[in-house]
Structure formats: structure tokens, C-alpha cells
Design a protein around this motif. Structure first.
Motif, PDB file in Angstrom:
ATOM      1  N   CYS A   1       3.108   3.523   0.502  1.00 11.22           N
ATOM      2  CA  CYS A   1       2.776   2.013   0.889  1.00 11.22           C
ATOM      3  C   CYS A   1       1.538   1.815   0.518  1.00 11.22           C
ATOM      4  O   CYS A   1       0.468   1.901   1.702  1.00 11.22           O
ATOM      5  N   VAL A   2       0.967   1.587  -0.435  1.00 17.56           N
ATOM      6  CA  VAL A   2      -0.421   1.631  -0.871  1.00 17.56           C
ATOM      7  C   VAL A   2      -1.019   0.317  -0.267  1.00 17.56           C
ATOM      8  O   VAL A   2      -0.372  -0.744  -0.288  1.00 17.56           O
TER       9      VAL A   2
ATOM     10  N   GLU B   1       4.289  -1.020  -9.274  1.00 18.00           N
ATOM     11  CA  GLU B   1       3.914  -1.115 -10.575  1.00 18.00           C
ATOM     12  C   GLU B   1       2.273  -1.188 -10.648  1.00 18.00           C
ATOM     13  O   GLU B   1       1.790  -0.996 -11.661  1.00 18.00           O
ATOM     14  N   ASN B   2       1.869  -1.693  -9.556  1.00 17.61           N
ATOM     15  CA  ASN B   2       0.425  -1.897  -9.512  1.00 17.61           C
ATOM     16  C   ASN B   2      -0.509  -0.411  -8.687  1.00 17.61           C
ATOM     17  O   ASN B   2      -1.874  -0.923  -8.829  1.00 17.61           O
ATOM     18  N   MET B   3       0.430   0.227  -8.287  1.00 17.84           N
ATOM     19  CA  MET B   3      -0.301   1.570  -7.793  1.00 17.84           C
ATOM     20  C   MET B   3      -0.987   2.367  -8.896  1.00 17.84           C
ATOM     21  O   MET B   3      -0.276   2.451 -10.020  1.00 17.84           O
ATOM     22  N   THR B   4      -2.119   3.043  -8.378  1.00 18.03           N
ATOM     23  CA  THR B   4      -2.558   3.946  -9.511  1.00 18.03           C
ATOM     24  C   THR B   4      -3.039   5.147  -8.599  1.00 18.03           C
ATOM     25  O   THR B   4      -3.028   5.346  -7.499  1.00 18.03           O
ATOM     26  N   ALA B   5      -3.322   6.354  -9.417  1.00 20.06           N
ATOM     27  CA  ALA B   5      -3.745   7.733  -8.811  1.00 20.06           C
ATOM     28  C   ALA B   5      -5.012   7.476  -7.777  1.00 20.06           C
ATOM     29  O   ALA B   5      -5.181   8.083  -6.938  1.00 20.06           O
ATOM     30  N   ASN B   6      -5.837   6.479  -8.580  1.00 16.23           N
ATOM     31  CA  ASN B   6      -7.146   6.212  -7.996  1.00 16.23           C
ATOM     32  C   ASN B   6      -6.641   5.776  -6.223  1.00 16.23           C
ATOM     33  O   ASN B   6      -7.629   5.751  -5.425  1.00 16.23           O
ATOM     34  N   ASP B   7      -5.531   5.074  -6.051  1.00 14.28           N
ATOM     35  CA  ASP B   7      -5.529   4.645  -4.640  1.00 14.28           C
ATOM     36  C   ASP B   7      -5.320   5.877  -3.604  1.00 14.28           C
ATOM     37  O   ASP B   7      -5.825   5.422  -2.501  1.00 14.28           O
ATOM     38  N   PHE B   8      -5.044   6.876  -4.256  1.00 15.70           N
ATOM     39  CA  PHE B   8      -5.050   7.906  -3.279  1.00 15.70           C
ATOM     40  C   PHE B   8      -6.273   8.943  -3.206  1.00 15.70           C
ATOM     41  O   PHE B   8      -6.132  10.136  -2.866  1.00 15.70           O
ATOM     42  N   PHE B   9      -7.443   8.606  -3.932  1.00 16.65           N
ATOM     43  CA  PHE B   9      -8.611   9.463  -4.114  1.00 16.65           C
ATOM     44  C   PHE B   9      -9.548   8.739  -3.681  1.00 16.65           C
ATOM     45  O   PHE B   9      -9.910   7.674  -3.623  1.00 16.65           O
TER      46      PHE B   9
ATOM     47  N   ASN C   1     -10.814   6.422   6.028  1.00 20.30           N
ATOM     48  CA  ASN C   1      -9.404   6.129   6.729  1.00 20.30           C
ATOM     49  C   ASN C   1      -8.721   4.994   5.837  1.00 20.30           C
ATOM     50  O   ASN C   1      -9.512   4.843   4.789  1.00 20.30           O
ATOM     51  N   VAL C   2      -7.858   4.456   6.473  1.00 19.43           N
ATOM     52  CA  VAL C   2      -6.926   3.502   5.572  1.00 19.43           C
ATOM     53  C   VAL C   2      -7.786   2.350   4.968  1.00 19.43           C
ATOM     54  O   VAL C   2      -7.430   1.626   3.913  1.00 19.43           O
ATOM     55  N   GLU C   3      -8.986   2.085   5.585  1.00 23.85           N
ATOM     56  CA  GLU C   3      -9.793   0.826   5.290  1.00 23.85           C
ATOM     57  C   GLU C   3     -10.698   1.299   3.982  1.00 23.85           C
ATOM     58  O   GLU C   3     -11.324   0.211   3.372  1.00 23.85           O
ATOM     59  N   LYS C   4     -10.783   2.456   3.589  1.00 21.26           N
ATOM     60  CA  LYS C   4     -11.650   3.058   2.670  1.00 21.26           C
ATOM     61  C   LYS C   4     -10.541   3.790   1.571  1.00 21.26           C
ATOM     62  O   LYS C   4     -10.972   3.643   0.361  1.00 21.26           O
ATOM     63  N   VAL C   5      -9.659   4.197   1.813  1.00 24.62           N
ATOM     64  CA  VAL C   5      -8.721   4.765   1.126  1.00 24.62           C
ATOM     65  C   VAL C   5      -7.442   4.227   1.318  1.00 24.62           C
ATOM     66  O   VAL C   5      -6.538   4.595   2.225  1.00 24.62           O
ATOM     67  N   PRO C   6      -6.923   3.428   0.468  1.00 25.69           N
ATOM     68  CA  PRO C   6      -5.554   2.360   0.409  1.00 25.69           C
ATOM     69  C   PRO C   6      -4.261   3.479   0.580  1.00 25.69           C
ATOM     70  O   PRO C   6      -3.410   3.101   1.166  1.00 25.69           O
ATOM     71  N   GLY C   7      -4.215   4.512  -0.204  1.00 28.45           N
ATOM     72  CA  GLY C   7      -3.205   5.550  -0.225  1.00 28.45           C
ATOM     73  C   GLY C   7      -2.875   5.878   1.123  1.00 28.45           C
ATOM     74  O   GLY C   7      -1.692   6.480   1.258  1.00 28.45           O
TER      75      GLY C   7
END
Length: 217
Positions: A34-35, A56-64, A86-92
Motif C-alpha cells: 500500500c504505497v 501499476e503506478n508503484m515503482t521500486a523507488n517507492d521503497f528506497f 518514516n512514511v512521510e518520506k518513504v511512501p513504501g
């Protein structure tokens, strides 16, 4: 029928016991991913997280993020800087119930007394030597020196602090069981609230004279 109240009491007790672990951190996720979709927020109100991006809009960068690789600026009165991943800086991180922070300390600097109302913290000293401690709700202080490679656990919601014991910079990494632990500084809560707390409340709480009110900007 006479035993029915006892059965209900036992059932309620069992349900409360099962529910108790969920109070220790963020609610469990109900999907793989749930990015956080920051763009879909139209106001500040949200319920335990952000809306989810479409898969389909998620990317690996969402978790990095490499934000913890950079030292914070410790050129301030307390001599420390916190960099929060935290979640405000790293959407993943959305709905995953974890986050981290980097804390940099100038020589003899400190991270003043504060609390994290939504998370337990485990602090790992990466460089240097820190005096670390927390205070229970009964006023008991647990404190010790933690050197490079050591860890110290701070229970959820308790007031705690760290101070650099040496004349060289120090670094620590903290992990939390919440995507957004929250931080409340005791000094700011007492002296920098807006609107200000009533002066007579501060005078009696801090046991000081009733002169001009002190306000931290």
C-alpha cells in the motif's frame, strides 16, 4: 441461565486478551503493498495511513531512500540532529508498521528528553559513546552508557534522552514499530505550545516564580 453472565465474562476476557497485542504497534496490513499516494490527499485528515497508489503506478523507488546516509546538521543549541525515514518520506512504508531514524550528535551534544507516543524504539550506536536513559511512569530512571555496536531499548511512550559522552561526533540509528512514531519534546510541549499554556499552570508545574512567561520560539 444462571451461568450465562460468567460465560459472557469469560468470553469478553478472552477477546480482550486476543486484542491486546494489537495495541503494541500500528494495525496489521490487509494487503501485500500500500504505497502512500500523497497526491490523492485533499486535506490533513487521514485514518492510520495514506491512500494506496494503484499497483501499476508503484515503482521500486517507492521503497528506497538513501536519506540516512547523510549526516544531519548538529549546529544548533542542543547539538543533535534527527533524520527520520518514516512514511512521510518513504511512501513504501505505508501500512508496514516500521520506520527508522538517524541521530547525529555533536561533541557533548544531546537529544533532549522526548517521547514517541506511537512506538517502542531500539537504538543502535553506530559511532561514539552515548549516555542513554528512559523514565517510567513511576519516576524510575533506567540509564547507562552505550558504546559503539551496543543497543538500548526504549519502551513505547516513555520519556527518554541521549547525550554524547565524548569530544568527538557520535551517530545512532533508531528503529520503531510504527510507520510514523511521532515525537513530542518535553520542552516544546511545556514552553512552545500555541496558544501558550497559562502562566499559572507552568508556575505551579515547574515550581518557579510568577514572573514574565517564558516562551520557546
Amino acid at each position: 441461565m444462571a451461568g450465562l453472565p460468567s460465560v459472557l465474562l469469560a468470553t469478553c476476557t478472552a477477546l480482550l486478551a486476543l486484542a491486546a497485542p494489537s495495541l503494541a504497534g500500528d494495525p496489521d496490513m490487509l494487503q501485500d503493498l500500500c504505497v502512500a499516494d500523497y497526491k490523492s490527499l485533499e486535506g490533513p485528515l487521514r485514518l492510520n495511513g495514506f491512500p494506496c497508489k494503484r499497483l501499476e503506478n508503484m515503482t521500486a523507488n517507492d521503497f528506497f531512500s538513501d536519506m540516512l546516509s547523510l549526516p544531519g546538521n548538529t549546529g544548533n543549541p542542543v547539538g543533535s540532529a534527527v533524520t527520520a525515514a518514516n512514511v512521510e518520506k518513504v511512501p513504501g512504508l505505508n501500512t508496514l508498521g516500521v520506520s527508522m531514524s538517524r541521530v547525529d550528535y555533536a561533541p557533548w551534544g544531546m537529544n533532549p528528553p522526548h517521547t514517541h507516543p506511537r512506538a517502542t524504539e531500539i537504538l543502535f550506536v553506530l559511532e561514539g559513546s552515548l549516555g542513554v536513559g528512559f523514565i517510567t511512569t513511576t519516576g524510575k530512571l533506567f540509564a547507562r552508557t552505550v558504546c559503539k555496536g551496543g543497543v538500548f531499548v526504549i519502551p513505547r511512550g516513555l520519556v527518554h534522552f541521549q547525550k554524547n559522552n565524548g569530544g568527538v561526533p557520535a551517530v545512532a540509528i533508531s528503529a520503531f514499530n510504527s510507520q510514523l512514531p511521532g515525537t513530542q519534546s518535553l520542552t516544546e510541549a511545556m514552553l512552545a505550545a500555541f496558544p501558550m499554556e497559562p502562566t499559572d499552570v507552568l508556575v505551579r508545574a515547574l515550581q518557579i516564580d510568577g514572573g514574565a512567561p517564558v516562551h520557546v520560539v
